[in-house]
Every structure is written in C-alpha cells, then in structure tokens.
Design a protein around this motif. Structure first.
Motif, PDB file in Angstrom:
ATOM      1  N   TRP A  76       0.843  -1.189   0.000  1.00  0.00           N
ATOM      2  CA  TRP A  76       0.000   0.000   0.000  1.00  0.00           C
ATOM      3  C   TRP A  76       0.879   1.239   0.000  1.00  0.00           C
ATOM      4  O   TRP A  76       2.105   1.135   0.134  1.00  0.00           O
ATOM      5  CB  TRP A  76      -0.932  -0.027   1.216  1.00  0.00           C
ATOM      6  N   GLY A  77       0.254   2.394  -0.147  1.00  0.00           N
ATOM      7  CA  GLY A  77       1.006   3.646  -0.188  1.00  0.00           C
ATOM      8  C   GLY A  77       1.279   4.211   1.187  1.00  0.00           C
ATOM      9  O   GLY A  77       1.335   3.494   2.183  1.00  0.00           O
ATOM     10  N   ALA A  78       1.412   5.551   1.244  1.00  0.00           N
ATOM     11  CA  ALA A  78       1.779   6.197   2.495  1.00  0.00           C
ATOM     12  C   ALA A  78       0.577   6.419   3.411  1.00  0.00           C
ATOM     13  O   ALA A  78       0.746   6.639   4.616  1.00  0.00           O
ATOM     14  CB  ALA A  78       2.460   7.542   2.203  1.00  0.00           C
ATOM     15  N   ASP A  79      -0.649   6.349   2.860  1.00  0.00           N
ATOM     16  CA  ASP A  79      -1.836   6.571   3.677  1.00  0.00           C
ATOM     17  C   ASP A  79      -2.314   5.259   4.295  1.00  0.00           C
ATOM     18  O   ASP A  79      -1.764   4.191   4.011  1.00  0.00           O
ATOM     19  CB  ASP A  79      -2.956   7.198   2.840  1.00  0.00           C
ATOM     20  N   ALA A  80      -3.330   5.352   5.114  1.00  0.00           N
ATOM     21  CA  ALA A  80      -3.854   4.157   5.791  1.00  0.00           C
ATOM     22  C   ALA A  80      -4.703   3.335   4.825  1.00  0.00           C
ATOM     23  O   ALA A  80      -5.560   3.881   4.125  1.00  0.00           O
ATOM     24  CB  ALA A  80      -4.680   4.566   6.996  1.00  0.00           C
ATOM     25  N   PRO A  81      -4.484   2.021   4.759  1.00  0.00           N
ATOM     26  CA  PRO A  81      -5.265   1.176   3.843  1.00  0.00           C
ATOM     27  C   PRO A  81      -6.663   0.914   4.390  1.00  0.00           C
ATOM     28  O   PRO A  81      -6.878   0.901   5.605  1.00  0.00           O
ATOM     29  CB  PRO A  81      -4.456  -0.114   3.796  1.00  0.00           C
ATOM     30  N   PRO A  82      -7.643   0.682   3.514  1.00  0.00           N
ATOM     31  CA  PRO A  82      -8.984   0.329   3.969  1.00  0.00           C
ATOM     32  C   PRO A  82      -9.017  -1.108   4.471  1.00  0.00           C
ATOM     33  O   PRO A  82      -8.118  -1.908   4.194  1.00  0.00           O
ATOM     34  CB  PRO A  82      -9.833   0.498   2.701  1.00  0.00           C
ATOM     35  N   ALA A  83     -10.080  -1.447   5.174  1.00  0.00           N
ATOM     36  CA  ALA A  83     -10.216  -2.796   5.736  1.00  0.00           C
ATOM     37  C   ALA A  83     -10.280  -3.868   4.659  1.00  0.00           C
ATOM     38  O   ALA A  83      -9.909  -5.023   4.909  1.00  0.00           O
ATOM     39  CB  ALA A  83     -11.467  -2.855   6.619  1.00  0.00           C
ATOM     40  N   THR A  84     -10.720  -3.489   3.473  1.00  0.00           N
ATOM     41  CA  THR A  84     -10.841  -4.476   2.395  1.00  0.00           C
ATOM     42  C   THR A  84      -9.488  -5.043   1.981  1.00  0.00           C
ATOM     43  O   THR A  84      -9.413  -6.158   1.443  1.00  0.00           O
ATOM     44  CB  THR A  84     -11.529  -3.844   1.170  1.00  0.00           C
ATOM     45  N   ALA A 122       4.216  10.627  -7.048  1.00  0.00           N
ATOM     46  CA  ALA A 122       3.242  11.715  -6.928  1.00  0.00           C
ATOM     47  C   ALA A 122       1.794  11.224  -6.956  1.00  0.00           C
ATOM     48  O   ALA A 122       0.904  11.888  -6.436  1.00  0.00           O
ATOM     49  CB  ALA A 122       3.466  12.735  -8.039  1.00  0.00           C
ATOM     50  N   ASP A 123       1.551  10.038  -7.530  1.00  0.00           N
ATOM     51  CA  ASP A 123       0.180   9.518  -7.586  1.00  0.00           C
ATOM     52  C   ASP A 123      -0.303   9.002  -6.235  1.00  0.00           C
ATOM     53  O   ASP A 123      -1.471   8.668  -6.065  1.00  0.00           O
ATOM     54  CB  ASP A 123       0.043   8.433  -8.650  1.00  0.00           C
ATOM     55  N   GLY A 124       0.593   8.923  -5.263  1.00  0.00           N
ATOM     56  CA  GLY A 124       0.233   8.462  -3.931  1.00  0.00           C
ATOM     57  C   GLY A 124       0.018   6.966  -3.815  1.00  0.00           C
ATOM     58  O   GLY A 124      -0.345   6.468  -2.753  1.00  0.00           O
ATOM     59  N   ILE A 125       0.269   6.241  -4.898  1.00  0.00           N
ATOM     60  CA  ILE A 125       0.007   4.801  -4.933  1.00  0.00           C
ATOM     61  C   ILE A 125       1.289   3.987  -5.100  1.00  0.00           C
ATOM     62  O   ILE A 125       1.548   3.057  -4.339  1.00  0.00           O
ATOM     63  CB  ILE A 125      -0.963   4.458  -6.082  1.00  0.00           C
ATOM     64  N   HIS A 126       2.058   4.353  -6.083  1.00  0.00           N
ATOM     65  CA  HIS A 126       3.204   3.522  -6.472  1.00  0.00           C
ATOM     66  C   HIS A 126       4.500   3.962  -5.784  1.00  0.00           C
ATOM     67  O   HIS A 126       4.801   5.162  -5.745  1.00  0.00           O
ATOM     68  CB  HIS A 126       3.400   3.566  -7.991  1.00  0.00           C
ATOM     69  N   PRO A 127       5.236   3.010  -5.250  1.00  0.00           N
ATOM     70  CA  PRO A 127       6.515   3.372  -4.644  1.00  0.00           C
ATOM     71  C   PRO A 127       7.505   3.863  -5.681  1.00  0.00           C
ATOM     72  O   PRO A 127       7.497   3.395  -6.832  1.00  0.00           O
ATOM     73  CB  PRO A 127       6.988   2.058  -4.000  1.00  0.00           C
ATOM     74  N   ASN A 128       8.324   4.821  -5.294  1.00  0.00           N
ATOM     75  CA  ASN A 128       9.436   5.222  -6.150  1.00  0.00           C
ATOM     76  C   ASN A 128      10.571   4.222  -5.958  1.00  0.00           C
ATOM     77  O   ASN A 128      10.391   3.182  -5.306  1.00  0.00           O
ATOM     78  CB  ASN A 128       9.855   6.667  -5.848  1.00  0.00           C
ATOM     79  N   ALA A 129      11.729   4.512  -6.528  1.00  0.00           N
ATOM     80  CA  ALA A 129      12.834   3.548  -6.441  1.00  0.00           C
ATOM     81  C   ALA A 129      13.206   3.254  -4.989  1.00  0.00           C
ATOM     82  O   ALA A 129      13.450   2.104  -4.615  1.00  0.00           O
ATOM     83  CB  ALA A 129      14.049   4.068  -7.213  1.00  0.00           C
ATOM     84  N   ALA A 130      13.222   4.300  -4.155  1.00  0.00           N
ATOM     85  CA  ALA A 130      13.543   4.095  -2.736  1.00  0.00           C
ATOM     86  C   ALA A 130      12.447   3.280  -2.056  1.00  0.00           C
ATOM     87  O   ALA A 130      12.719   2.442  -1.185  1.00  0.00           O
ATOM     88  CB  ALA A 130      13.714   5.441  -2.037  1.00  0.00           C
ATOM     89  N   GLY A 131      11.197   3.519  -2.461  1.00  0.00           N
ATOM     90  CA  GLY A 131      10.090   2.751  -1.894  1.00  0.00           C
ATOM     91  C   GLY A 131      10.142   1.285  -2.278  1.00  0.00           C
ATOM     92  O   GLY A 131       9.859   0.400  -1.455  1.00  0.00           O
ATOM     93  N   GLU A 132      10.498   1.016  -3.531  1.00  0.00           N
ATOM     94  CA  GLU A 132      10.646  -0.379  -3.971  1.00  0.00           C
ATOM     95  C   GLU A 132      11.755  -1.064  -3.177  1.00  0.00           C
ATOM     96  O   GLU A 132      11.628  -2.237  -2.798  1.00  0.00           O
ATOM     97  CB  GLU A 132      10.948  -0.435  -5.473  1.00  0.00           C
TER      98      GLU A 132
END
Length: 230
Positions: free
Chosen positions: A159-167, A202-212
């Motif tokens: 998931w991204g940087a925000d809190a994921p939903p229960a689903t 920037a899309d708030g969804i996909h990790p950048n290289a550091a996130g990967e």
C-alpha cells in the motif's frame, strides 16, 4: 624410378601435405567462443528461475524494471527473473491490457520456475471476496500441481503512504489461505510505506525507487529466517 612414377609420387606427397595442413588449420581455427558457449549453457540452465505474478507495483510502474521489488529480490539471491506482473491486474480485476492473474499464471505454466513470487493486490479490494478466493485457490492449485517442487512465496498487499482500507486485509487473508493451502510461504510485510510519502510517487500509490527498495528489504527480512537461499 621412371620419371612419370616419380612425378606421381611427388604430387601425391604434396596433396597429402596440403590435406593434413588443412585439417590442422581447421582444428586451430575453431572459434574460442564456441567452446565458451558450450560450457556456459549448463551453468545458465542451472541458475534458479523465478517468476513474479503481480500488479503495477510488482511490475515497477514509474521506475526502471531492475528497481521493482521482484527484480531486487531476485538479484539478492542470484535468481533469473521473469516478471509477468501487469499494471492494474489482480486475481479478479483485469489489468490495463485486460489480463488478470489467470493470464499471468497461464504464461508461468509454460516456464520452469524454481520459485514463484505472487503478491496480493489492492486492485482486488473492490471485487467480490468470494470470486477472489475462488480464483486464488484455483490458480495456486494449478501452480502447485504443475510445479510441485517449486517454492511458492506470497506477500501481502503493498500500500502507499496513507492508511489502507479494511478491504485490503480481507484480500490479504484470502491470498494467505490460498498460498499456505498448497504448502507455500506467505509473508506479512506490513505496510513499509505507511507514513512515508517520500517513498511514494506523486500519484500516492506507487513506490518510487527508494520505496521499492524498502519493500524488497522487508521481504528479505522475512525470508532470511526461512532459509531461502540462491
């Protein structure tokens, strides 16, 4: 010896010398690369093969292919990777090209993997859980039946940087049951990007290289105690 006989003998000797010289040249002229290729082929075949089944994050959307987490994990272990992941896809959710995990698995069944990486995905969070479970059970069963000696490694949704939903937790539970149900290993990697917007594009969804890299590191941390080696 008559002159004609001597001439024939001289010619025969010369021809024999040319033939022998030609054979010698042929042996010496054998390309060194040919020998090298013959030796290298078995080594290439003996390199552990891994396939990755997943979504845009496993595909590496927005980063180089070698920066996606499956590529990083494969490089860490010296595996040869075939990344089949498709952006937008899930066990039920079709990806950008209309493919679901069903299509990725169909391709994987034609390969010879030693390891199979399969990721739960956010893309299935809005799908009917019963359909997700049915697809996951079916596809994991096919992978196990076709490759009974391959090690199947599942991971929770990235998931991204925000809190994921229960689903998302629902999807994770479905995939965990499917993976462990065929004797695979399921890794709960938590949410390594949570609260860290600097690791997300920037899309708030996909990790950048550091996130990967952060995702790959957690996967490695979970794999280390399990004795998964190259």
């Amino acid at each position: 010896m008559p002159t004609r006989v001597r001439l024939i003998a001289v010619v025969a000797t010369a021809v024999a010398a040319v033939v022998l010289a030609g054979c010698s040249s042929a042996v010496a002229a054998r390309p060194v690369a040919a020998d090298g290729s013959a030796v290298a082929a078995p080594a290439a075949r003996s390199k552990p093969q891994v396939v990755a089944i997943g979504d845009s994050i496993a595909f590496g959307k927005g980063v180089r292919p070698d920066q996606a987490w499956p590529a990083l994990v494969a490089a860490q272990h010296g595996w040869a990777l075939t990344d089949l992941a498709v952006s937008g896809s899930g066990f039920v959710k079709p990806g950008w090209n209309g493919d679901t995990y069903r299509d990725q698995v169909a391709t994987a069944l034609g390969l010879h993997p030693d390891y199979i990486l399969i990721a739960a995905t956010r893309n299935d969070r809005t799908q009917d859980p019963a359909l997700v479970a049915s697809s996951a059970d079916e596809l994991l069963g096919e992978l196990h039946d076709t490759f009974p000696r391959a090690r199947i490694i599942g991971i929770t949704t990235v998931w991204g940087a925000d809190a994921p939903p229960a689903t998302v937790a629902t999807v994770n539970g479905i995939v965990e049951r499917a993976v462990t149900g065929v004797g695979g290993t399921f890794l709960d990697i938590g949410y390594p990007l949570a609260g860290r917007p600097e690791l997300v594009q920037a899309d708030g969804i996909h990790p950048n290289a550091a996130g990967e890299r952060a995702v790959a590191k957690v996967i490695e941390d979970r794999l280390a105690p399990l004795g998964v080696t190259s």
